[in-house]
Structures are given as structure tokens and as C-alpha cells.
Write a protein that holds these residues in place. Structure first.
Motif, PDB file in Angstrom:
ATOM      1  N   LEU A 240      16.072  62.135  37.423  1.00 23.06           N
ATOM      2  CA  LEU A 240      14.646  62.314  37.145  1.00 23.06           C
ATOM      3  C   LEU A 240      13.995  60.946  37.256  1.00 23.06           C
ATOM      4  O   LEU A 240      14.395  60.000  36.563  1.00 23.06           O
ATOM      5  CB  LEU A 240      14.442  62.896  35.751  1.00 23.06           C
ATOM      6  N   HIS A 241      13.022  60.833  38.150  1.00 22.66           N
ATOM      7  CA  HIS A 241      12.436  59.515  38.398  1.00 22.66           C
ATOM      8  C   HIS A 241      10.951  59.643  38.675  1.00 22.66           C
ATOM      9  O   HIS A 241      10.422  60.744  38.908  1.00 22.66           O
ATOM     10  CB  HIS A 241      13.134  58.848  39.591  1.00 22.66           C
ATOM     11  N   GLY A 242      10.254  58.509  38.647  1.00 23.41           N
ATOM     12  CA  GLY A 242       8.822  58.508  38.926  1.00 23.41           C
ATOM     13  C   GLY A 242       8.176  57.245  38.384  1.00 23.41           C
ATOM     14  O   GLY A 242       8.841  56.234  38.145  1.00 23.41           O
ATOM     15  N   HIS A 243       6.872  57.321  38.175  1.00 28.37           N
ATOM     16  CA  HIS A 243       6.107  56.174  37.691  1.00 28.37           C
ATOM     17  C   HIS A 243       5.362  56.532  36.408  1.00 28.37           C
ATOM     18  O   HIS A 243       4.995  57.692  36.196  1.00 28.37           O
ATOM     19  CB  HIS A 243       5.107  55.706  38.749  1.00 28.37           C
ATOM     20  N   VAL A 244       5.147  55.516  35.587  1.00 34.15           N
ATOM     21  CA  VAL A 244       4.253  55.626  34.434  1.00 34.15           C
ATOM     22  C   VAL A 244       2.987  54.867  34.792  1.00 34.15           C
ATOM     23  O   VAL A 244       3.036  53.683  35.153  1.00 34.15           O
ATOM     24  CB  VAL A 244       4.901  55.051  33.158  1.00 34.15           C
ATOM     25  N   LEU A 245       1.855  55.573  34.727  1.00 35.92           N
ATOM     26  CA  LEU A 245       0.561  55.020  35.136  1.00 35.92           C
ATOM     27  C   LEU A 245      -0.421  55.075  33.973  1.00 35.92           C
ATOM     28  O   LEU A 245      -0.261  55.866  33.038  1.00 35.92           O
ATOM     29  CB  LEU A 245       0.003  55.825  36.314  1.00 35.92           C
ATOM     30  N   ASP A 246      -1.472  54.248  34.050  1.00 32.76           N
ATOM     31  CA  ASP A 246      -2.515  54.346  33.046  1.00 32.76           C
ATOM     32  C   ASP A 246      -3.641  55.244  33.552  1.00 32.76           C
ATOM     33  O   ASP A 246      -3.536  55.864  34.619  1.00 32.76           O
ATOM     34  CB  ASP A 246      -3.021  52.963  32.626  1.00 32.76           C
ATOM     35  N   GLN A 247      -4.717  55.331  32.770  1.00 34.16           N
ATOM     36  CA  GLN A 247      -5.782  56.275  33.101  1.00 34.16           C
ATOM     37  C   GLN A 247      -6.536  55.917  34.373  1.00 34.16           C
ATOM     38  O   GLN A 247      -7.294  56.734  34.897  1.00 34.16           O
ATOM     39  CB  GLN A 247      -6.769  56.391  31.932  1.00 34.16           C
ATOM     40  N   GLU A 248      -6.328  54.713  34.898  1.00 33.64           N
ATOM     41  CA  GLU A 248      -6.960  54.306  36.147  1.00 33.64           C
ATOM     42  C   GLU A 248      -5.935  54.205  37.269  1.00 33.64           C
ATOM     43  O   GLU A 248      -6.150  53.517  38.256  1.00 33.64           O
ATOM     44  CB  GLU A 248      -7.694  52.982  35.937  1.00 33.64           C
ATOM     45  N   ALA A 249      -4.794  54.900  37.111  1.00 30.16           N
ATOM     46  CA  ALA A 249      -3.735  54.988  38.116  1.00 30.16           C
ATOM     47  C   ALA A 249      -3.057  53.654  38.386  1.00 30.16           C
ATOM     48  O   ALA A 249      -2.479  53.447  39.457  1.00 30.16           O
ATOM     49  CB  ALA A 249      -4.268  55.591  39.419  1.00 30.16           C
ATOM     50  N   ARG A 250      -3.096  52.729  37.431  1.00 25.76           N
ATOM     51  CA  ARG A 250      -2.385  51.462  37.555  1.00 25.76           C
ATOM     52  C   ARG A 250      -1.007  51.597  36.923  1.00 25.76           C
ATOM     53  O   ARG A 250      -0.844  52.287  35.920  1.00 25.76           O
ATOM     54  CB  ARG A 250      -3.170  50.341  36.860  1.00 25.76           C
TER      55      ARG A 250
ATOM     56  N   ASP B  66      12.775  66.624  44.684  1.00 23.44           N
ATOM     57  CA  ASP B  66      12.550  65.496  45.584  1.00 23.44           C
ATOM     58  C   ASP B  66      13.842  65.212  46.350  1.00 23.44           C
ATOM     59  O   ASP B  66      14.674  64.404  45.935  1.00 23.44           O
ATOM     60  CB  ASP B  66      12.116  64.274  44.767  1.00 23.44           C
ATOM     61  N   MET B  67      14.003  65.882  47.473  1.00 25.16           N
ATOM     62  CA  MET B  67      15.238  65.747  48.247  1.00 25.16           C
ATOM     63  C   MET B  67      15.378  64.381  48.911  1.00 25.16           C
ATOM     64  O   MET B  67      16.456  64.017  49.369  1.00 25.16           O
ATOM     65  CB  MET B  67      15.320  66.858  49.291  1.00 25.16           C
ATOM     66  N   ASN B  68      14.298  63.599  48.956  1.00 25.03           N
ATOM     67  CA  ASN B  68      14.373  62.266  49.551  1.00 25.03           C
ATOM     68  C   ASN B  68      15.027  61.243  48.626  1.00 25.03           C
ATOM     69  O   ASN B  68      15.319  60.122  49.061  1.00 25.03           O
ATOM     70  CB  ASN B  68      12.970  61.779  49.939  1.00 25.03           C
ATOM     71  N   HIS B  69      15.229  61.592  47.364  1.00 30.13           N
ATOM     72  CA  HIS B  69      15.816  60.637  46.424  1.00 30.13           C
ATOM     73  C   HIS B  69      17.092  61.169  45.782  1.00 30.13           C
ATOM     74  O   HIS B  69      17.514  60.684  44.731  1.00 30.13           O
ATOM     75  CB  HIS B  69      14.795  60.267  45.342  1.00 30.13           C
ATOM     76  N   THR B  70      17.709  62.166  46.386  1.00 33.47           N
ATOM     77  CA  THR B  70      18.976  62.669  45.862  1.00 33.47           C
ATOM     78  C   THR B  70      20.088  61.641  46.065  1.00 33.47           C
ATOM     79  O   THR B  70      19.975  60.726  46.885  1.00 33.47           O
ATOM     80  CB  THR B  70      19.385  63.972  46.567  1.00 33.47           C
ATOM     81  N   ALA B  71      21.173  61.815  45.316  1.00 33.46           N
ATOM     82  CA  ALA B  71      22.411  61.082  45.577  1.00 33.46           C
ATOM     83  C   ALA B  71      23.333  62.063  46.290  1.00 33.46           C
ATOM     84  O   ALA B  71      23.863  62.981  45.658  1.00 33.46           O
ATOM     85  CB  ALA B  71      23.039  60.592  44.275  1.00 33.46           C
ATOM     86  N   PRO B  72      23.513  61.959  47.605  1.00 30.73           N
ATOM     87  CA  PRO B  72      24.264  62.959  48.372  1.00 30.73           C
ATOM     88  C   PRO B  72      25.652  63.226  47.777  1.00 30.73           C
ATOM     89  O   PRO B  72      26.351  62.305  47.361  1.00 30.73           O
ATOM     90  CB  PRO B  72      24.351  62.339  49.768  1.00 30.73           C
ATOM     91  N   MET B  73      25.995  64.484  47.710  1.00 26.42           N
ATOM     92  CA  MET B  73      27.268  64.945  47.168  1.00 26.42           C
ATOM     93  C   MET B  73      27.424  64.591  45.685  1.00 26.42           C
ATOM     94  O   MET B  73      28.533  64.539  45.159  1.00 26.42           O
ATOM     95  CB  MET B  73      28.450  64.372  47.966  1.00 26.42           C
ATOM     96  N   ASP B  74      26.295  64.338  45.005  1.00 32.53           N
ATOM     97  CA  ASP B  74      26.367  63.931  43.604  1.00 32.53           C
ATOM     98  C   ASP B  74      25.266  64.592  42.772  1.00 32.53           C
ATOM     99  O   ASP B  74      25.554  65.393  41.887  1.00 32.53           O
ATOM    100  CB  ASP B  74      26.264  62.414  43.506  1.00 32.53           C
TER     101      ASP B  74
ATOM    102  N   TYR C 234      14.503  64.955  40.966  1.00 31.09           N
ATOM    103  CA  TYR C 234      13.199  65.519  40.621  1.00 31.09           C
ATOM    104  C   TYR C 234      12.238  64.373  40.354  1.00 31.09           C
ATOM    105  O   TYR C 234      12.611  63.352  39.765  1.00 31.09           O
ATOM    106  CB  TYR C 234      13.287  66.412  39.388  1.00 31.09           C
ATOM    107  N   ARG C 235      10.987  64.558  40.785  1.00 31.26           N
ATOM    108  CA  ARG C 235       9.965  63.525  40.620  1.00 31.26           C
ATOM    109  C   ARG C 235       9.005  63.929  39.505  1.00 31.26           C
ATOM    110  O   ARG C 235       8.473  65.032  39.488  1.00 31.26           O
ATOM    111  CB  ARG C 235       9.186  63.338  41.928  1.00 31.26           C
ATOM    112  N   MET C 236       8.786  63.010  38.562  1.00 30.99           N
ATOM    113  CA  MET C 236       7.852  63.248  37.470  1.00 30.99           C
ATOM    114  C   MET C 236       7.109  61.963  37.167  1.00 30.99           C
ATOM    115  O   MET C 236       7.712  60.963  36.758  1.00 30.99           O
ATOM    116  CB  MET C 236       8.592  63.729  36.216  1.00 30.99           C
ATOM    117  N   ASP C 237       5.798  61.971  37.383  1.00 33.59           N
ATOM    118  CA  ASP C 237       4.954  60.828  37.029  1.00 33.59           C
ATOM    119  C   ASP C 237       4.244  61.126  35.716  1.00 33.59           C
ATOM    120  O   ASP C 237       3.779  62.252  35.488  1.00 33.59           O
ATOM    121  CB  ASP C 237       3.922  60.559  38.123  1.00 33.59           C
ATOM    122  N   PHE C 238       4.158  60.122  34.845  1.00 30.04           N
ATOM    123  CA  PHE C 238       3.465  60.250  33.571  1.00 30.04           C
ATOM    124  C   PHE C 238       2.176  59.429  33.607  1.00 30.04           C
ATOM    125  O   PHE C 238       2.157  58.329  34.159  1.00 30.04           O
ATOM    126  CB  PHE C 238       4.331  59.727  32.422  1.00 30.04           C
TER     127      PHE C 238
END
Length: 245
Positions: A83-93, A212-220, A224-228
């Protein structure tokens, strides 16, 4: 003191975006909902400038729930995910050095908690909690197993969707967020009385991690992408009390 700080730096929450306090379909909200009108205050200096976290506080396996409770040579049971993604503030920073703490049920839908009476077995190699800190880009990643759904005594046949609880601390106490992350494609999301307290479908979508199939670990592990988002109109949904623990 933060340079340029002014009270009210963090936008007020838009309560039309969040669930109303009283939603009888979610029975415990009847007892939890406030009996008096809400009072709002500007952010204080303390709320806007602390606490501060650094990567030095993390252990080697704090962000890997597949291993951080496992016996030597063993691993948690269940579908492995990142599970990966970004933590952003209210102005998308990006929000660097934000602390994310997570806890969850195991692959069978059971928490390692003495009050969890669900009959699913415990996994001896899964503790169900972890933490990480965002990097300078506000990025985070956690390895875990996908939790299972579980029944709960709201109505005769109510089930919670598979979910992971998160507590986030941004750049101040005013950026604290407690929420839940669901998974794309889970049919229980639309049936859940807690989810259905949220009045806006777009708001519900902010709680759903996308495959998010672009960030999988193949055969492992699948990814999933989750931004907060912390504070503001685009903020990830706020939860007043943690469910399941």
C-alpha cells in the motif's frame, strides 16, 4: 516557531463533506453523537507547529507487517500487498515527515485483540500493526497482507469491508487524521452502514485504494495506491472514533 505562521493556517473542515454525527443506521452513532452545538476555535500555535517526527524513530521492519511480528523464517499468511501513495496538504503540496500508523485484521478478518470474539483463527505470525514516515516528497509505502472482512453486531447480518485503519500526524496536531482505507472492487463497501453514513459518493471514493499494477512486486505482492489529504475540502474522510479495536 514556524516562519510566517498565522492562526487559521489549516483550513477549517467542511462538515458537509463528512458524515453527520447522528446516523441511526450506524447504531453506535446514536450514543456517540454530540448533544450540543459544535464550537469552533482558530488553530493555536501548538496545534499548528508540532509534533515533529524523524525516520530515526523507526525500526527496520516497522513498515513491513508481513514480517514485523513473524517468527524467524516465517511470514504472515494471506494475500501480500504493498500500500503506497502520498500524503498531501489542502493545497496539494507534499507533507514530508508525516507519521502514518496503521492497524488491521488478519487475512481471516480477526484482530489480535482480547475483545475480538470473531471465530476466525489468529495468525501466529501477524501482529496487525505498523508505522512509517513520509519522505521529502510526502511518499510512503507499507507492506502487509490484505485483511479479510468480518461480521459485526450492528444488525443481524452486517459485515465490515476489508479495511486498514490509519492514524496520520502531519506538520501539526491540527493535521491529525484517523481514517480507514478500503480496497477497490470490494462488494461490502456499498453495503456497509459505516460507509453509508458518508453523504457524497465522491467522498467515499477518497477512502478506496486503487489497484496499481505498475508498482507490484512480481511473483510477490500486488500494489494498491492510496493518497491522503490533510485538512481542507479535498481531505480524506475523518473518523471520530476508531472502529474494530
Amino acid at each position: 516557531m514556524t516562519k510566517g505562521f498565522k492562526p487559521g493556517t489549516f483550513f477549517q473542515r467542511d462538515f458537509d463533506w463528512h458524515p453527520p454525527p447522528l446516523t441511526p443506521g450506524y447504531k453506535t452513532s446514536i450514543a456517540r453523537s454530540p448533544q450540543r452545538a459544535r464550537i469552533a476555535f482558530d488553530n493555536t500555535m501548538t496545534e499548528a507547529t508540532g509534533p515533529v517526527f524523524g525516520h530515526g524513530m523507526l525500526g527496520d521492519l516497522d513498515n513491513d507487517l508481513t514480517l514485523n511480528y513473524a517468527r524467524p523464517g516465517q511470514s504472515a499468511q494471506g494475500p501480500r500487498i504493498i500500500l503506497h501513495g502520498h500524503v498531501l496538504d489542502q493545497e496539494a503540496r507534499p507533507v514530508p515527515n508525516a507519521l502514518l500508523e496503521c492497524w488491521q485484521a488478519n487475512a481471516g478478518g480477526r484482530y489480535r485483540h482480547k475483545k475480538d470474539g470473531y471465530l476466525a483463527p489468529l495468525d501466529p505470525d501477524f501482529g496487525g500493526c505498523g508505522r512509517t514516515i513520509t519522505d521529502e516528497r510526502g511518499y510512503y509505502a507499507i507492506r502487509t497482507i490484505q485483511p479479510g472482512p468480518y461480521p459485526w453486531p450492528n444488525a443481524v447480518n452486517d459485515w465490515r469491508p476489508a479495511h486498514i485503519h490509519f492514524s496520520l500526524f502531519g506538520q501539526g496536531f491540527a493535521q491529525r487524521l484517523i481514517t480507514q482505507v478500503y480496497f477497490e472492487g470490494d462488494p461490502h463497501i456499498a453495503l456497509c452502514p459505516i460507509v453509508n453514513t458518508i453523504p457524497d459518493k465522491a467522498a467515499i471514493d477518497t477512502l478506496v485504494a486503487k489497484l496499481d499494477m505498475n508498482h507490484t512486486a512480481p511473483m510477490d505482492a500486488r500494489a494498491y495506491r492510496m493518497d491522503f489529504v490533510l485538512r481542507g475540502r479535498r481531505q480524506t474522510m475523518f473518523e471520530n472514533k476508531m472502529e474494530g479495536m
